[in-house]
Design an enzyme around this catalytic site. Structure first.
Site, PDB file in Angstrom:
ATOM      1  N   CYS A   2       0.841  -1.192   0.000  1.00 43.15           N
ATOM      2  CA  CYS A   2       0.000   0.000   0.000  1.00 43.15           C
ATOM      3  C   CYS A   2       0.879   1.246   0.000  1.00 43.15           C
ATOM      4  O   CYS A   2       1.897   1.303   0.677  1.00 43.15           O
ATOM      5  CB  CYS A   2      -0.949   0.087   1.186  1.00 43.15           C
ATOM      6  SG  CYS A   2      -2.103  -1.268   1.263  1.00 43.15           S
ATOM      7  N   ARG A  27       3.842  -0.655  -4.746  1.00 47.14           N
ATOM      8  CA  ARG A  27       3.511  -1.121  -3.396  1.00 47.14           C
ATOM      9  C   ARG A  27       2.160  -1.845  -3.348  1.00 47.14           C
ATOM     10  O   ARG A  27       1.736  -2.326  -2.305  1.00 47.14           O
ATOM     11  CB  ARG A  27       3.469   0.070  -2.438  1.00 47.14           C
ATOM     12  CG  ARG A  27       4.785   0.799  -2.355  1.00 47.14           C
ATOM     13  CD  ARG A  27       4.645   2.052  -1.522  1.00 47.14           C
ATOM     14  NE  ARG A  27       4.582   1.745  -0.123  1.00 47.14           N
ATOM     15  CZ  ARG A  27       5.602   1.773   0.714  1.00 47.14           C
ATOM     16  NH1 ARG A  27       6.798   2.095   0.257  1.00 47.14           N
ATOM     17  NH2 ARG A  27       5.453   1.492   1.980  1.00 47.14           N
ATOM     18  N   TRP A  74      -2.788  -2.870  -1.641  1.00 46.78           N
ATOM     19  CA  TRP A  74      -2.553  -4.313  -1.759  1.00 46.78           C
ATOM     20  C   TRP A  74      -3.376  -4.926  -0.634  1.00 46.78           C
ATOM     21  O   TRP A  74      -3.095  -4.706   0.542  1.00 46.78           O
ATOM     22  CB  TRP A  74      -1.070  -4.637  -1.581  1.00 46.78           C
ATOM     23  CG  TRP A  74      -0.746  -6.087  -1.786  1.00 46.78           C
ATOM     24  CD1 TRP A  74      -0.467  -6.702  -2.970  1.00 46.78           C
ATOM     25  CD2 TRP A  74      -0.668  -7.099  -0.776  1.00 46.78           C
ATOM     26  NE1 TRP A  74      -0.229  -8.048  -2.756  1.00 46.78           N
ATOM     27  CE2 TRP A  74      -0.346  -8.321  -1.430  1.00 46.78           C
ATOM     28  CE3 TRP A  74      -0.851  -7.120   0.600  1.00 46.78           C
ATOM     29  CZ2 TRP A  74      -0.188  -9.525  -0.750  1.00 46.78           C
ATOM     30  CZ3 TRP A  74      -0.702  -8.324   1.288  1.00 46.78           C
ATOM     31  CH2 TRP A  74      -0.361  -9.504   0.613  1.00 46.78           C
ATOM     32  N   ASN A 100      -1.515   2.044   5.552  1.00 47.04           N
ATOM     33  CA  ASN A 100      -0.586   1.006   5.112  1.00 47.04           C
ATOM     34  C   ASN A 100      -0.252   0.180   6.348  1.00 47.04           C
ATOM     35  O   ASN A 100       0.131   0.749   7.365  1.00 47.04           O
ATOM     36  CB  ASN A 100       0.672   1.697   4.550  1.00 47.04           C
ATOM     37  CG  ASN A 100       1.813   0.743   4.285  1.00 47.04           C
ATOM     38  OD1 ASN A 100       1.606  -0.434   4.080  1.00 47.04           O
ATOM     39  ND2 ASN A 100       3.030   1.265   4.296  1.00 47.04           N
ATOM     40  N   GLY A 101      -0.437  -1.144   6.281  1.00 44.62           N
ATOM     41  CA  GLY A 101      -0.113  -1.974   7.442  1.00 44.62           C
ATOM     42  C   GLY A 101      -1.332  -2.722   7.936  1.00 44.62           C
ATOM     43  O   GLY A 101      -2.322  -2.864   7.210  1.00 44.62           O
ATOM     44  N   GLU A 507      15.499 -19.667  -7.652  1.00 40.88           N
ATOM     45  CA  GLU A 507      15.182 -18.355  -8.224  1.00 40.88           C
ATOM     46  C   GLU A 507      14.552 -18.505  -9.614  1.00 40.88           C
ATOM     47  O   GLU A 507      13.618 -17.779  -9.962  1.00 40.88           O
ATOM     48  CB  GLU A 507      16.462 -17.495  -8.266  1.00 40.88           C
ATOM     49  CG  GLU A 507      16.308 -16.108  -8.878  1.00 40.88           C
ATOM     50  CD  GLU A 507      15.286 -15.207  -8.189  1.00 40.88           C
ATOM     51  OE1 GLU A 507      14.782 -15.553  -7.118  1.00 40.88           O
ATOM     52  OE2 GLU A 507      14.955 -14.158  -8.773  1.00 40.88           O
ATOM     53  N   LYS A 511      10.912 -17.015 -10.551  1.00 41.78           N
ATOM     54  CA  LYS A 511      10.695 -16.074 -11.667  1.00 41.78           C
ATOM     55  C   LYS A 511       9.602 -16.597 -12.581  1.00 41.78           C
ATOM     56  O   LYS A 511       8.715 -15.854 -12.985  1.00 41.78           O
ATOM     57  CB  LYS A 511      11.973 -15.871 -12.500  1.00 41.78           C
ATOM     58  CG  LYS A 511      13.022 -14.944 -11.936  1.00 41.78           C
ATOM     59  CD  LYS A 511      12.663 -13.504 -11.864  1.00 41.78           C
ATOM     60  CE  LYS A 511      12.026 -13.109 -10.574  1.00 41.78           C
ATOM     61  NZ  LYS A 511      12.781 -12.936  -9.395  1.00 41.78           N
ATOM     62  N   GLU A 514       6.032 -16.457 -10.779  1.00 42.44           N
ATOM     63  CA  GLU A 514       5.439 -15.142 -10.512  1.00 42.44           C
ATOM     64  C   GLU A 514       5.133 -14.384 -11.801  1.00 42.44           C
ATOM     65  O   GLU A 514       4.208 -13.573 -11.838  1.00 42.44           O
ATOM     66  CB  GLU A 514       6.273 -14.311  -9.538  1.00 42.44           C
ATOM     67  CG  GLU A 514       7.581 -13.783 -10.052  1.00 42.44           C
ATOM     68  CD  GLU A 514       8.348 -12.971  -9.007  1.00 42.44           C
ATOM     69  OE1 GLU A 514       7.729 -12.342  -8.144  1.00 42.44           O
ATOM     70  OE2 GLU A 514       9.586 -12.967  -9.073  1.00 42.44           O
ATOM     71  N   HIS A 530      14.256 -38.095  -3.950  1.00 40.62           N
ATOM     72  CA  HIS A 530      13.643 -38.328  -2.632  1.00 40.62           C
ATOM     73  C   HIS A 530      12.164 -37.945  -2.611  1.00 40.62           C
ATOM     74  O   HIS A 530      11.606 -37.693  -1.548  1.00 40.62           O
ATOM     75  CB  HIS A 530      14.416 -37.559  -1.553  1.00 40.62           C
ATOM     76  CG  HIS A 530      15.823 -38.056  -1.388  1.00 40.62           C
ATOM     77  ND1 HIS A 530      16.116 -39.260  -0.793  1.00 40.62           N
ATOM     78  CD2 HIS A 530      17.002 -37.535  -1.798  1.00 40.62           C
ATOM     79  CE1 HIS A 530      17.430 -39.453  -0.809  1.00 40.62           C
ATOM     80  NE2 HIS A 530      17.983 -38.420  -1.422  1.00 40.62           N
ATOM     81  N   LYS A 629       5.602  -4.921  -4.862  1.00 44.18           N
ATOM     82  CA  LYS A 629       7.075  -4.881  -4.850  1.00 44.18           C
ATOM     83  C   LYS A 629       7.618  -4.761  -3.431  1.00 44.18           C
ATOM     84  O   LYS A 629       8.681  -5.256  -3.125  1.00 44.18           O
ATOM     85  CB  LYS A 629       7.539  -3.702  -5.703  1.00 44.18           C
ATOM     86  CG  LYS A 629       9.034  -3.596  -5.820  1.00 44.18           C
ATOM     87  CD  LYS A 629       9.501  -3.918  -7.207  1.00 44.18           C
ATOM     88  CE  LYS A 629      10.985  -4.026  -7.315  1.00 44.18           C
ATOM     89  NZ  LYS A 629      11.381  -5.380  -7.721  1.00 44.18           N
TER      90      LYS A 629
END
Ligand code: AGP
Length: 634
Positions: A2, A27, A74, A100-101, A507, A511, A514, A530, A629
């Site tokens: 946010c 955000r 968000w 925000n929060g 990673e 990538k 997402e 395994h 982000k």
């Protein structure tokens, strides 16, 4: 998570708020709104979806108000729809709040307020704040006092922007464990969660610290601690060049940022590595605003938290390193562990920052705790670092944002020189974090006498050669595109690697999922047998990261095991690797590189592969669904 903005001055507020919000869209981008005070009346414009929807509302309504607050969301509490979009109002519709929060005790507060007759219009935790301020204002007839009383009731970490119809000449900002900056212009003031958003208007900012309230007018700002005491703080100067945010001719920010990697590496190396024969130095020889250090206290304000300020004795006394990070930064940290252990012979533990909650962190006065965060605002990472500080550990941050919260809470800071990363998926900042770990490993090894001068020189020369090798990979972009698109219809993709390239596999999987929303998982190659091998069949592509070195043969054996299950075989391998050419259906090749530095190269074909598949599938590459982000909630 946010973004909060505000404006007060002679100009029309809505366009200013919109342009501030554009800078904060990273955000969160599931809804946005503004509250403005026009002709003595508080009014709200808000819309679910991207900022363009709010922009349309503003264009249609043409508000002329010169004061307002805004928000890009968000979602945490309540689905992303018009009702749950901020700002939220009290029952009298005279007080508006953006937030925000998370307010952890909002349910009990809401119950109490409903009993007292408040009507709620959203599912958010935010709305209780507007009602609480309103109730207190009825008693106190003073906004500041009402806010002091309100924050006494709130639990959690939050930042707020507040306006009241009865006080159209003021904006109030409240900070509890987040970042808020007030920009001071000429007879106008700005508010933003990130100073980058006010930089387009002014470079003079006052940052709110923890548990502070700001009363903002066109003339400036007054700061108060939560206990009511006034706080004096001089404004600081931001970088004299506003950040330029444009795609530079690329279709997406992501592709541009992937292409910026050679430059980013050169910049980070140039900053800390003066010459291969000289020790790595984290005392910056230029300030964050690009100027030589001056005697001007204001200009150097940001520089103070810059660099690594541990004495030689302290470096020699470190007997353990703890790293905390999330997401991509966590993957960089896993590589960092292997680099530092190999060069310095110090045990390094890496934890997902959110997993340090509710358990004892194994740190003490001889531990160095490193927090890695491109944004410097990730709540989980900041909490873990704060906990380590309480336990007496030395602390160090690795971030791309010298103006972030992380920079404020640790005396030691390595700043990656990436410029702003706009795309939500991290690419160039990952490479810069890896580079920081290589530099830090060499720095610690030099200080502790763990490597010879000859070894140090060779490591630095090898590191300096990496940007050119990266350029060679990027020059093959089209080849990688053609190869990648063969796998665009996959539903599940498995990534495997060993040693330094196990984190690369993690990673690569992150990538791909997402960006393209294709399910992908990364595994240590030796772990495949395994359990995960059960998912393999002819429809599942397996991407193997394989470079010559200590784990080459064993990685190859693990790839063979996948091949024996008819998986579609893709490798990221060094050019000229004949064995790889025989084993894999598709080889995304990288230049030959020492295994030790290979993570700096092997990730790049995976970034490109994920980008090309996502773009081909028509996904929102720069702002994937459900993400933000800067993740400022725990
Ligand atoms: C990676 O592409 C994501 N953007 C995400 O995993 C990110 O790395 C994570 O949220 C941590 O962010 P930070 O580096 O700003 O702390």
């Amino acid at each position: 998570m946010c973004g909060i903005v505000g404006y007060l001055g002679p100009a029309k507020a809505a366009p200013v708020l919109l342009s501030e919000l554009r800078c904060l869209e990273y955000r969160g981008y599931d809804s946005a709104g503004v509250a403005i005070i026009q002709d003595g009346e508080l009014s709200v414009l808000k819309a679910a979806g991207k900022l363009n929807n709010l922009e349309k509302l503003i264009t249609d309504n043409k508000p002329t108000a010169t004061v307002g607050i805004g928000h890009t969301r968000w979602a945490t509490h309540g689905v992303p729809n018009d009702q749950n979009a901020h700002p939220h109002l009290d029952s009298s519709k005279t007080i508006a709040v953006v937030h925000n929060g998370i307010i952890e005790n909002y349910e009990e507060l809401k119950e109490e307020l409903i009993k007292e007759g408040c009507a709620f219009e959203s599912d958010t935790d935010t709305e209780v704040i507007a009602h609480l301020i309103s109730k207190e204002y009825e008693k106190e007839k003073d906004m500041l006092k009402a806010i002091f009383k309100t924050v006494e009731r709130l639990r959690g970490a939050y930042a707020l922007g507040v306006v009241s119809q009865k006080h159209p000449d003021k904006i109030y900002a409240i900070n509890q464990h987040y970042s808020l900056s007030v920009g001071l212009g000429n007879n106008e003031s700005f508010l933003a969660s990130d100073s980058m958003a006010v930089r387009q208007y002014t470079n003079k900012v006052v940052r709110l610290e923890q548990s502070e309230i700001a009363e903002i007018t066109v003339e400036g700002v007054r700061l108060f601690a939560f206990d009511g005491k006034e706080v004096k703080r001089r404004p600081m100067s931001l970088d004299s060049n506003p950040y330029v945010i444009d795609k530079g001719g690329y279709k997406h920010f992501l592709l541009k940022e992937i292409h910026e990697q050679p430059l980013v590496l050169r910049q980070t190396l140039a900053k800390y590595l003066i010459h291969p024969t000289k020790p790595v130095s984290f005392i910056p020889h230029i300030t964050p605003n690009g100027n030589a250090p001056t005697n001007n206290e204001e200009e150097n304000a940001l520089s103070k938290s810059y660099g690594v300020h541990l004495s030689d004795m302290e470096v020699k006394g470190i007997d353990r390193i703890q790293v905390v990070a999330c997401g991509t930064a966590y993957h960089a940290s896993l590589v960092g562990k292997l680099i530092i252990e190999q060069l310095c012979n110090i045990p390094v533990a890496v934890d997902i920052a959110s997993e340090t909650r509710g358990r004892r962190l194994m740190v003490n006065e001889s531990t160095l705790t490193i927090a890695v965060s491109q944004s410097g605002e990730t709540a989980d990472t900041l909490s873990a670092l704060e906990e380590a500080k309480k336990l007496g550990s030395f602390t160090l941050g690795i971030t791309n944002r010298p103006d972030s919260h992380l920079a404020q809470i640790t005396p030691n800071l390595i700043v990656t020189e990436c410029g702003i990363e706009v795309s939500v998926a991290a690419t160039k900042t990952y490479l810069a974090q890896l580079t920081s770990f290589y530099l830090l490993g060499i720095y610690l090894a030099e200080k502790r006498g763990a490597i010879s001068a000859e070894q140090a020189k060779k490591l630095k020369s090898d590191l300096n050669a990496i940007p050119t090798l990266l350029e060679q990979i990027l020059a093959r972009e089209n080849e990688i595109r053609m190869a990648s698109l063969k796998y665009a219809d996959a539903h599940d993709v498995v990534f495997i690697g060993r040693g330094l390239n196990y984190p690369t596999a993690l990673e690569g999987a992150l990538k791909l999922k997402e960006l393209s929303y294709i399910h992908a998982s990364g595994y240590a190659a030796g772990e495949l047998k395994h359990g995960p091998i059960a998912v393999l069949d002819s429809k599942v592509p397996v991407v193997t990261v394989i470079v010559p070195g200590s784990v080459y043969e064993k990685t190859l054996s693990n790839a063979q095991e996948a091949r024996a299950r008819n998986a579609q075989m893709i490798a990221v391998a060094c050019e000229g690797d004949e064995q790889a050419a025989k084993t894999f259906d598709t080889v995304l090749s990288i230049p030959q590189v020492d295994e030790f530095f290979s993570p700096l190269l092997t990730v790049v074909p995976m970034q490109l592969m994920s980008y090309f598949i996502a773009d081909y599938l028509g996904k929102d590459v720069d702002q994937p669904r459900n993400l933000a982000k800067s993740v400022t909630v725990e």
